[in-house]
Design a protein around this motif. Structure first.
Motif, PDB file in Angstrom:
ATOM      1  N   LYS A 153      19.459  25.762 -35.107  1.00  0.00           N
ATOM      2  CA  LYS A 153      18.472  26.826 -34.959  1.00  0.00           C
ATOM      3  C   LYS A 153      19.051  27.841 -33.990  1.00  0.00           C
ATOM      4  O   LYS A 153      18.865  27.764 -32.785  1.00  0.00           O
ATOM      5  N   ALA A 154      19.782  28.779 -34.540  1.00  0.00           N
ATOM      6  CA  ALA A 154      20.510  29.733 -33.712  1.00  0.00           C
ATOM      7  C   ALA A 154      19.640  30.924 -33.349  1.00  0.00           C
ATOM      8  O   ALA A 154      18.741  31.310 -34.088  1.00  0.00           O
ATOM      9  N   ALA A 155      19.921  31.514 -32.193  1.00  0.00           N
ATOM     10  CA  ALA A 155      19.218  32.717 -31.750  1.00  0.00           C
ATOM     11  C   ALA A 155      20.237  33.758 -31.342  1.00  0.00           C
ATOM     12  O   ALA A 155      20.993  33.563 -30.406  1.00  0.00           O
ATOM     13  N   GLY A 156      20.303  34.850 -32.107  1.00  0.00           N
ATOM     14  CA  GLY A 156      21.226  35.912 -31.761  1.00  0.00           C
ATOM     15  C   GLY A 156      22.511  35.824 -32.547  1.00  0.00           C
ATOM     16  O   GLY A 156      22.915  34.763 -32.993  1.00  0.00           O
ATOM     17  N   VAL A 157      23.168  36.971 -32.765  1.00  0.00           N
ATOM     18  CA  VAL A 157      24.436  37.030 -33.473  1.00  0.00           C
ATOM     19  C   VAL A 157      25.342  38.001 -32.750  1.00  0.00           C
ATOM     20  O   VAL A 157      24.914  38.784 -31.918  1.00  0.00           O
ATOM     21  N   GLY A 158      26.651  37.959 -33.112  1.00  0.00           N
ATOM     22  CA  GLY A 158      27.594  38.923 -32.575  1.00  0.00           C
ATOM     23  C   GLY A 158      28.256  38.502 -31.288  1.00  0.00           C
ATOM     24  O   GLY A 158      29.099  39.210 -30.769  1.00  0.00           O
ATOM     25  N   GLY A 159      27.892  37.386 -30.735  1.00  0.00           N
ATOM     26  CA  GLY A 159      28.492  36.872 -29.500  1.00  0.00           C
ATOM     27  C   GLY A 159      28.261  35.391 -29.446  1.00  0.00           C
ATOM     28  O   GLY A 159      28.030  34.766 -30.475  1.00  0.00           O
ATOM     29  N   PRO A 160      28.334  34.786 -28.258  1.00  0.00           N
ATOM     30  CA  PRO A 160      27.993  33.372 -28.154  1.00  0.00           C
ATOM     31  C   PRO A 160      26.651  33.095 -28.819  1.00  0.00           C
ATOM     32  O   PRO A 160      25.686  33.849 -28.661  1.00  0.00           O
ATOM     33  N   LEU A 161      26.579  32.031 -29.574  1.00  0.00           N
ATOM     34  CA  LEU A 161      25.448  31.748 -30.441  1.00  0.00           C
ATOM     35  C   LEU A 161      24.576  30.663 -29.826  1.00  0.00           C
ATOM     36  O   LEU A 161      24.958  29.492 -29.766  1.00  0.00           O
ATOM     37  N   ARG A 162      23.408  31.033 -29.341  1.00  0.00           N
ATOM     38  CA  ARG A 162      22.497  30.061 -28.726  1.00  0.00           C
ATOM     39  C   ARG A 162      21.826  29.241 -29.802  1.00  0.00           C
ATOM     40  O   ARG A 162      21.072  29.759 -30.619  1.00  0.00           O
ATOM     41  N   VAL A 163      22.093  27.940 -29.805  1.00  0.00           N
ATOM     42  CA  VAL A 163      21.551  27.038 -30.815  1.00  0.00           C
ATOM     43  C   VAL A 163      20.275  26.375 -30.329  1.00  0.00           C
ATOM     44  O   VAL A 163      19.373  26.085 -31.109  1.00  0.00           O
ATOM     45  N   GLY A 164      20.176  26.119 -29.036  1.00  0.00           N
ATOM     46  CA  GLY A 164      19.002  25.449 -28.495  1.00  0.00           C
ATOM     47  C   GLY A 164      19.135  25.235 -27.007  1.00  0.00           C
ATOM     48  O   GLY A 164      19.967  25.858 -26.336  1.00  0.00           O
ATOM     49  N   THR A 165      18.317  24.324 -26.502  1.00  0.00           N
ATOM     50  CA  THR A 165      18.299  24.013 -25.071  1.00  0.00           C
ATOM     51  C   THR A 165      18.401  22.507 -24.889  1.00  0.00           C
ATOM     52  O   THR A 165      17.813  21.737 -25.654  1.00  0.00           O
ATOM     53  N   ILE A 166      19.137  22.089 -23.876  1.00  0.00           N
ATOM     54  CA  ILE A 166      19.260  20.677 -23.541  1.00  0.00           C
ATOM     55  C   ILE A 166      19.005  20.502 -22.051  1.00  0.00           C
ATOM     56  O   ILE A 166      19.441  21.328 -21.237  1.00  0.00           O
ATOM     57  N   ASN A 167      18.269  19.476 -21.700  1.00  0.00           N
ATOM     58  CA  ASN A 167      18.000  19.202 -20.297  1.00  0.00           C
ATOM     59  C   ASN A 167      19.264  18.685 -19.627  1.00  0.00           C
ATOM     60  O   ASN A 167      20.016  17.908 -20.209  1.00  0.00           O
ATOM     61  N   ARG A 168      19.505  19.107 -18.406  1.00  0.00           N
ATOM     62  CA  ARG A 168      20.722  18.690 -17.696  1.00  0.00           C
ATOM     63  C   ARG A 168      20.827  17.166 -17.615  1.00  0.00           C
ATOM     64  O   ARG A 168      21.920  16.603 -17.731  1.00  0.00           O
ATOM     65  N   GLY A 169      19.718  16.492 -17.431  1.00  0.00           N
ATOM     66  CA  GLY A 169      19.746  15.044 -17.349  1.00  0.00           C
ATOM     67  C   GLY A 169      20.152  14.371 -18.651  1.00  0.00           C
ATOM     68  O   GLY A 169      20.605  13.220 -18.649  1.00  0.00           O
TER      69      GLY A 169
END
Length: 203
Positions: A153-169
């Motif tokens: 589930k990507a957000a944004g194009v043209g640069g680094p592609l944010r797929v999602g979020t993961i908790n640091r733990g």
């Protein structure tokens, strides 16, 4: 394929700090860990010069095969994967150095180390995994078919592609890592200019 002993596959961690053990020792079924490893290896193959040419390596190309076969006749395919892994890691690190994000080959989670350890183990196996022969004859379509099993589930194009979020733990939780790798792997499918799929790391 016979199930392999995880004590042989994974590096000896005796005497290592607890934090390093948590990052490197798998705590779930070998099959799931190997799934993440295989996906990472397919990404390294996808970036070779004869496919997407993201890192320009030619380890499985005609020239690479000639050189590696001459020097390492029995383990040349594993050596090719190691070269691709190094090239892919460098390319990703050059493209994105954010400390609050992880890409597939980031140092602050275990995927690259799992992959390197598994490939090293295969060098001494009596019957190396068939994956290595498949990589030699792989096509762009066959590699992307393997990777497309994830749900990105990507957000944004043209640069680094944010797929999602993961908790640091969760960066040390193998089950979460494998799920994240599936999503990242799918994010490379159909990409022409290289972009780095990544997960934002939240506290």
């Amino acid at each position: 394929m016979a199930k392999q002993n995880p004590q042989r596959i994974w590096p000896n961690l005796r005497g290592k700090p607890t934090e390093e053990i948590e990052l490197r020792r798998p705590l779930m079924a070998d099959e799931e860990i190997e799934e993440a490893v295989r996906l990472a290896i397919n990404v390294t193959r996808l970036g070779e010069a004869d496919m997407r040419n993201w890192w320009g390596s030619r380890a499985f190309g005609a020239a690479g095969r000639v050189v590696l076969k001459q020097r390492l006749p029995r383990t040349w395919r594993m050596a090719a994967v190691e070269l691709d892994l190094a090239s892919a890691t460098n390319r990703h690190n050059e493209a994105m150095s954010r400390t609050n994000a992880i890409h597939l080959f980031s140092d602050n989670w275990p995927v690259r180390r799992w992959t390197a350890a598994w490939v090293a183990e295969q060098k001494t196996a009596t019957d190396p995994d068939p994956l290595f022969e498949r990589l030699e004859s792989a096509t762009l379509a066959s590699v992307e078919e393997v990777l497309s099993s994830g749900q990105a589930k990507a957000a944004g194009v043209g640069g680094p592609l944010r797929v999602g979020t993961i908790n640091r733990g969760d960066l040390t939780d193998p089950a979460t890592v494998v799920e994240t790798v599936r999503a990242l792997g799918a994010s490379y499918v159909g990409v022409e200019p290289f972009v780095v799929p990544y997960f934002e790391v939240s506290n």
